[in-house]
Enzyme design. Structure first.
Site, PDB file in Angstrom:
ATOM      1  N   SER A 119      31.840  35.358  35.687  1.00 57.02           N
ATOM      2  CA  SER A 119      31.312  36.731  35.775  1.00 57.02           C
ATOM      3  C   SER A 119      30.252  36.887  34.699  1.00 57.02           C
ATOM      4  O   SER A 119      30.324  36.219  33.650  1.00 57.02           O
ATOM      5  CB  SER A 119      32.439  37.748  35.526  1.00 57.02           C
ATOM      6  OG  SER A 119      31.890  39.037  35.303  1.00 57.02           O
TER       7      SER A 119
ATOM      8  N   ILE B   9      29.732  43.441  42.406  1.00 55.59           N
ATOM      9  CA  ILE B   9      29.797  43.144  43.846  1.00 55.59           C
ATOM     10  C   ILE B   9      30.784  44.114  44.501  1.00 55.59           C
ATOM     11  O   ILE B   9      31.885  44.338  43.976  1.00 55.59           O
ATOM     12  CB  ILE B   9      30.284  41.687  44.082  1.00 55.59           C
ATOM     13  CG1 ILE B   9      29.498  40.671  43.209  1.00 55.59           C
ATOM     14  CG2 ILE B   9      30.201  41.327  45.565  1.00 55.59           C
ATOM     15  CD1 ILE B   9      28.027  40.543  43.497  1.00 55.59           C
TER      16      ILE B   9
ATOM     17  N   ASN C 212      38.547  31.062  43.175  1.00 55.52           N
ATOM     18  CA  ASN C 212      38.040  32.432  43.312  1.00 55.52           C
ATOM     19  C   ASN C 212      39.086  33.492  42.980  1.00 55.52           C
ATOM     20  O   ASN C 212      38.726  34.614  42.622  1.00 55.52           O
ATOM     21  CB  ASN C 212      37.534  32.609  44.760  1.00 55.52           C
ATOM     22  CG  ASN C 212      37.328  34.049  45.138  1.00 55.52           C
ATOM     23  OD1 ASN C 212      36.309  34.648  44.804  1.00 55.52           O
ATOM     24  ND2 ASN C 212      38.301  34.646  45.827  1.00 55.52           N
TER      25      ASN C 212
ATOM     26  N   VAL D 274      48.377  31.366  42.270  1.00 52.57           N
ATOM     27  CA  VAL D 274      47.691  30.279  41.562  1.00 52.57           C
ATOM     28  C   VAL D 274      48.091  30.179  40.090  1.00 52.57           C
ATOM     29  O   VAL D 274      47.816  29.161  39.448  1.00 52.57           O
ATOM     30  CB  VAL D 274      46.146  30.393  41.674  1.00 52.57           C
ATOM     31  CG1 VAL D 274      45.686  30.288  43.113  1.00 52.57           C
ATOM     32  CG2 VAL D 274      45.630  31.679  41.017  1.00 52.57           C
TER      33      VAL D 274
ATOM     34  N   TYR E  62      39.632  40.186  30.594  1.00 47.98           N
ATOM     35  CA  TYR E  62      38.827  39.650  31.711  1.00 47.98           C
ATOM     36  C   TYR E  62      37.654  38.821  31.186  1.00 47.98           C
ATOM     37  O   TYR E  62      37.386  37.718  31.668  1.00 47.98           O
ATOM     38  CB  TYR E  62      38.345  40.832  32.555  1.00 47.98           C
ATOM     39  CG  TYR E  62      37.662  40.467  33.846  1.00 47.98           C
ATOM     40  CD1 TYR E  62      38.397  40.133  34.983  1.00 47.98           C
ATOM     41  CD2 TYR E  62      36.271  40.485  33.944  1.00 47.98           C
ATOM     42  CE1 TYR E  62      37.759  39.812  36.176  1.00 47.98           C
ATOM     43  CE2 TYR E  62      35.630  40.174  35.136  1.00 47.98           C
ATOM     44  CZ  TYR E  62      36.381  39.833  36.253  1.00 47.98           C
ATOM     45  OH  TYR E  62      35.743  39.513  37.431  1.00 47.98           O
TER      46      TYR E  62
ATOM     47  N   ALA F  59      37.407  37.312  28.308  1.00 46.11           N
ATOM     48  CA  ALA F  59      37.927  36.078  27.714  1.00 46.11           C
ATOM     49  C   ALA F  59      38.263  35.066  28.804  1.00 46.11           C
ATOM     50  O   ALA F  59      37.956  33.872  28.689  1.00 46.11           O
ATOM     51  CB  ALA F  59      39.167  36.385  26.869  1.00 46.11           C
ATOM     52  N   SER F  60      38.865  35.553  29.886  1.00 44.30           N
ATOM     53  CA  SER F  60      39.232  34.621  30.975  1.00 44.30           C
ATOM     54  C   SER F  60      37.989  34.006  31.601  1.00 44.30           C
ATOM     55  O   SER F  60      37.961  32.808  31.892  1.00 44.30           O
ATOM     56  CB  SER F  60      40.072  35.339  32.038  1.00 44.30           C
ATOM     57  OG  SER F  60      39.290  36.230  32.824  1.00 44.30           O
ATOM     58  N   LYS F  61      36.946  34.808  31.787  1.00 40.26           N
ATOM     59  CA  LYS F  61      35.744  34.296  32.461  1.00 40.26           C
ATOM     60  C   LYS F  61      34.916  33.409  31.519  1.00 40.26           C
ATOM     61  O   LYS F  61      34.302  32.432  31.978  1.00 40.26           O
ATOM     62  CB  LYS F  61      34.910  35.461  33.007  1.00 40.26           C
ATOM     63  CG  LYS F  61      35.623  36.268  34.108  1.00 40.26           C
ATOM     64  CD  LYS F  61      36.044  35.392  35.284  1.00 40.26           C
ATOM     65  CE  LYS F  61      36.584  36.183  36.457  1.00 40.26           C
ATOM     66  NZ  LYS F  61      37.009  35.326  37.568  1.00 40.26           N
TER      67      LYS F  61
HETATM   68  P1  NAP Z   1      39.353  40.759  45.415  1.00 38.67           P
HETATM   69  O1  NAP Z   1      38.807  41.261  46.693  1.00 38.67           O
HETATM   70  O2  NAP Z   1      40.412  41.517  44.714  1.00 38.67           O
HETATM   71  O3  NAP Z   1      39.775  39.244  45.670  1.00 38.67           O
HETATM   72  C1  NAP Z   1      40.588  38.528  44.825  1.00 38.67           C
HETATM   73  C2  NAP Z   1      41.603  37.827  45.681  1.00 38.67           C
HETATM   74  O4  NAP Z   1      42.435  37.017  44.832  1.00 38.67           O
HETATM   75  C3  NAP Z   1      42.527  38.808  46.397  1.00 38.67           C
HETATM   76  O5  NAP Z   1      42.742  38.374  47.723  1.00 38.67           O
HETATM   77  C4  NAP Z   1      43.788  38.713  45.578  1.00 38.67           C
HETATM   78  O6  NAP Z   1      44.967  39.077  46.269  1.00 38.67           O
HETATM   79  C5  NAP Z   1      43.781  37.252  45.192  1.00 38.67           C
HETATM   80  N1  NAP Z   1      44.678  36.974  44.092  1.00 38.67           N
HETATM   81  C6  NAP Z   1      44.938  37.761  43.022  1.00 38.67           C
HETATM   82  N2  NAP Z   1      45.845  37.173  42.232  1.00 38.67           N
HETATM   83  C7  NAP Z   1      46.160  35.998  42.820  1.00 38.67           C
HETATM   84  C8  NAP Z   1      47.058  34.953  42.483  1.00 38.67           C
HETATM   85  N3  NAP Z   1      47.815  35.018  41.378  1.00 38.67           N
HETATM   86  N4  NAP Z   1      47.158  33.889  43.313  1.00 38.67           N
HETATM   87  C9  NAP Z   1      46.408  33.838  44.457  1.00 38.67           C
HETATM   88  N5  NAP Z   1      45.537  34.804  44.818  1.00 38.67           N
HETATM   89  C10 NAP Z   1      45.419  35.868  44.003  1.00 38.67           C
HETATM   90  O7  NAP Z   1      38.190  40.602  44.314  1.00 38.67           O
HETATM   91  P2  NAP Z   1      36.745  39.922  44.395  1.00 38.67           P
HETATM   92  O8  NAP Z   1      35.812  40.916  43.808  1.00 38.67           O
HETATM   93  O9  NAP Z   1      36.481  39.349  45.713  1.00 38.67           O
HETATM   94  O10 NAP Z   1      36.927  38.785  43.303  1.00 38.67           O
HETATM   95  C11 NAP Z   1      36.813  37.397  43.578  1.00 38.67           C
HETATM   96  C12 NAP Z   1      36.459  36.683  42.287  1.00 38.67           C
HETATM   97  O11 NAP Z   1      35.153  37.098  41.866  1.00 38.67           O
HETATM   98  C13 NAP Z   1      37.394  36.991  41.134  1.00 38.67           C
HETATM   99  O12 NAP Z   1      37.615  35.821  40.361  1.00 38.67           O
HETATM  100  C14 NAP Z   1      36.626  38.007  40.325  1.00 38.67           C
HETATM  101  O13 NAP Z   1      37.018  38.007  38.966  1.00 38.67           O
HETATM  102  C15 NAP Z   1      35.209  37.494  40.508  1.00 38.67           C
HETATM  103  N6  NAP Z   1      34.176  38.490  40.250  1.00 38.67           N
HETATM  104  C16 NAP Z   1      34.098  39.636  40.999  1.00 38.67           C
HETATM  105  C17 NAP Z   1      33.111  40.570  40.702  1.00 38.67           C
HETATM  106  C18 NAP Z   1      32.954  41.845  41.481  1.00 38.67           C
HETATM  107  O14 NAP Z   1      32.113  42.669  41.094  1.00 38.67           O
HETATM  108  N7  NAP Z   1      33.686  42.072  42.556  1.00 38.67           N
HETATM  109  C19 NAP Z   1      32.221  40.322  39.651  1.00 38.67           C
HETATM  110  C20 NAP Z   1      32.337  39.154  38.916  1.00 38.67           C
HETATM  111  C21 NAP Z   1      33.314  38.241  39.228  1.00 38.67           C
HETATM  112  P3  NAP Z   1      45.422  40.647  46.258  1.00 38.67           P
HETATM  113  O15 NAP Z   1      44.611  41.270  47.330  1.00 38.67           O
HETATM  114  O16 NAP Z   1      46.859  40.617  46.503  1.00 38.67           O
HETATM  115  O17 NAP Z   1      45.092  41.177  44.888  1.00 38.67           O
END
Ligand code: NAP
Length: 247
Positions: free
Chosen positions: A142, A188, A90, A64, A155, A157-159
């Site tokens: 986030s 999470i 996401n 992305v 992170y 800054a991005s959010k």
């Molecule tokens: P995750 O399981 O690592 O899921 C993120 C997904 O995005 C993975 O499948 C990843 O692929 C994919 N991805 C990474 N870089 C990408 C790119 N350049 N193009 C397309 N896909 C890409 O993490 P998650 O916890 O579910 O996170 C989902 C979202 O929630 C994120 O934006 C994260 O910042 C946000 N969030 C998560 C938490 C938490 O506690 N988990 C808290 C706040 C916000 P790979 O598997 O190859 O990396």
């Protein structure tokens, strides 16, 4: 809640929160386009889980952070599905370090995926959503984009940027019946957070008023609400899904 006849695009949809959102929307009838760069194993598992719910699903390998690739994938999905109704931005990464030690490359990489990636995908559904006078965009922010967190300057800054962009685009598209909202998860349990030791995870749970870490489904439920008719008068909103930790 019924998404029959709707097409939802979910970036980072092969794992974690993205996969849970795909399954939730599919369970209510949405056809699903997964966009990601995850492992083939994750991709196949997500395709099977969503496909088993009886909806149309296809995976599109796409980084992305690549503007041209985002344009091509949105065009391909519209060609193949006929239209897009829902975009979930996401995909996200972290490269946590105190700024003292953070490299320029680590800062740029996180901004490129988390913030620019959301821009790249939103930019290419913007006109179609305007023309069809409907659409739902939900961005993954986030709680640290609201409150900050030591060791996550890139992170956070991005959010925080995602939250600003959410509100700007919500104002631009409101009159076209397109809503743009963000969810701000707390902690999470997903692949992104699994590197932490069990001891640290337990300490985090103890700090959360609800005394448990979040599940991907906790976030997916709120995203589904924002995509549904129940939220048709909600735009520019940021909803925390954090068990109360950021109160
Ligand atoms: P995750 O399981 O690592 O899921 C993120 C997904 O995005 C993975 O499948 C990843 O692929 C994919 N991805 C990474 N870089 C990408 C790119 N350049 N193009 C397309 N896909 C890409 O993490 P998650 O916890 O579910 O996170 C989902 C979202 O929630 C994120 O934006 C994260 O910042 C946000 N969030 C998560 C938490 C938490 O506690 N988990 C808290 C706040 C916000 P790979 O598997 O190859 O990396």
């Amino acid at each position: 809640m019924n998404f029959t006849g709707k097409t939802a695009v979910i970036t980072g949809g092969y794992s974690g929160i993205g996969r849970a959102v795909a399954e939730k929307l599919a369970s209510k009838g949405a056809d699903i386009a997964l966009v990601g760069i995850g492992s083939d194993e994750d991709k196949q598992a997500a395709l099977k889980a969503v496909g088993d719910l009886g909806v149309r699903v296809k995976a599109y390998d796409c980084d992305v952070s690549d503007f041209a690739a985002g344009e091509a994938v949105i065009k391909q999905i519209i060609d193949e599905y006929g239209k897009i109704d829902i975009l979930i931005n996401n995909a996200g990464i972290n490269r946590d370090k105190l700024m003292l030690n953070m490299t320029e490359a680590e800062f740029d990489a996180v901004i490129a995926v988390n913030l620019k990636g959301a821009f790249n995908m939103t930019k290419h559904v913007y006109k179609p959503f305007m023309r069809q006078r409907s659409g739902r965009i939900v961005n993954l922010a986030s709680i640290v984009g609201l409150n900050g967190n030591a060791g996550q300057a890139n992170y956070c800054a991005s959010k925080a940027g995602v939250i600003g962009m959410t509100k700007a685009v919500a104002k631009e598209l409101a009159a076209r019946n397109v809503t743009v909202n963000a969810v701000a998860p707390g902690y999470i349990d997903t692949p992104m957070t699994q590197a932490l030791s069990d001891k640290v995870k337990d300490e985090i749970a103890a700090m959360i008023p609800m005394k448990r870490r979040g599940l991907p489904e906790d976030v997916a439920n709120v995203i589904a609400f924002l995509c549904s008719d129940y939220a048709s008068y909600v735009t520019g909103e940021v909803i925390r899904v954090d068990g109360g930790i950021a109160m």
